[in-house]
Design a protein around this motif. Structure first.
Motif, PDB file in Angstrom:
ATOM      1  N   TYR A   6       7.516 -38.120  49.847  1.00  0.00           N
ATOM      2  CA  TYR A   6       7.643 -39.445  49.273  1.00  0.00           C
ATOM      3  C   TYR A   6       7.466 -39.339  47.767  1.00  0.00           C
ATOM      4  N   PHE A  78       3.797 -46.186  45.771  1.00  0.00           N
ATOM      5  CA  PHE A  78       4.947 -45.440  46.247  1.00  0.00           C
ATOM      6  C   PHE A  78       6.199 -46.047  45.647  1.00  0.00           C
ATOM      7  N   PRO A  85       8.664 -47.205  51.653  1.00  0.00           N
ATOM      8  CA  PRO A  85       8.508 -46.069  50.745  1.00  0.00           C
ATOM      9  C   PRO A  85       9.704 -45.116  50.872  1.00  0.00           C
ATOM     10  N   VAL A  87      11.882 -42.039  51.217  1.00  0.00           N
ATOM     11  CA  VAL A  87      11.730 -40.694  51.764  1.00  0.00           C
ATOM     12  C   VAL A  87      12.648 -39.766  50.975  1.00  0.00           C
TER      13      VAL A  87
END
Length: 161
Positions: A6, A78, A85, A87
Motif C-alpha cells: 500500500y 493511506f 487504500p 493496492v
C-alpha cells in the motif's frame, strides 16, 4: 494473512524517518531513494533523497496493521483509490527496485503526456484548442511507467550506456 503493498502519504520531508520508525515496529516498508547532487555555497555533495516526495510503501495485512501504521509519527494516511487504500502490485515494487538498482540518478515525473495523447493548450494564440502530441525532442533517457501510481521514472544516460 493477506499481505499487500500500500502507498502511504507522509508529512513533507520525513519519508526516511517514517520508514525507519515502521521498520523498528517490524513493518515491511520501502522508501525508494535516488541520488542527487546538491550545491551549497562552499561545496557539492551527493545525497540520497526519496524518489516519491511524501510517499512510501508498506507491505501489510490491512485488516490487522492499518491502525498501527496510521499511528506512526509522520504518517498522514493511506493513499486512496475508489474509496479504498490503493493496492500497489508486487511487480511494480520489484520494477522500481530493479530500475533503481540499474540507474543511480532517477527522478519521478507525474502526469506526463505521451505521443498520441490529446491536450488542451493553456496559453498563447491557440489557448483553448485541443492538440495531439506527435513527438518529443530527442533525449537520452530510459523511462519506466508505473501506471497505478501515475508516475514515470526517468533516468538520463550517456550515449555510451
Amino acid at each position: 494473512m493477506t499481505m499487500a503493498w500500500y502507498a502511504l502519504y507522509t508529512k513533507s520531508r520525513v519519508e526516511k524517518k517514517v520508514a525507519l520508525r515502521l521498520k523498528e515496529q517490524g513493518i515491511t516498508c520501502y522508501c525508494p531513494l535516488t541520488k542527487k547532487q546538491k550545491q551549497w555555497s562552499d561545496r557539492k555533495k551527493w545525497v540520497e533523497e526519496p524518489l516519491f516526495k511524501s510517499y512510501i510503501f508498506v507491505d501489510i495485512d490491512l485488516a490487522l496493521q492499518s491502525s498501527q501504521v496510521r499511528q506512526v509519527n509522520g504518517v498522514v494516511n493511506f493513499v486512496y483509490w475508489l474509496h479504498k487504500p490503493a493496492v500497489i502490485q508486487d511487480s511494480e515494487i520489484v520494477s522500481i527496485q530493479h530500475f533503481l538498482s540499474e540507474h543511480s540518478e532517477v527522478e519521478a515525473l507525474g502526469n506526463l503526456v505521451n505521443i498520441g495523447d490529446f491536450v488542451t493548450l493553456d496559453s498563447g494564440a491557440l489557448a483553448g484548442q485541443k492538440a495531439e502530441v506527435v513527438g518529443f525532442k530527442n533525449k537520452h533517457e530510459v523511462r519506466l511507467r508505473i501506471e497505478s501510481l501515475g508516475f514515470e521514472l526517468v533516468a538520463y544516460i550517456n550515449q555510451s550506456q
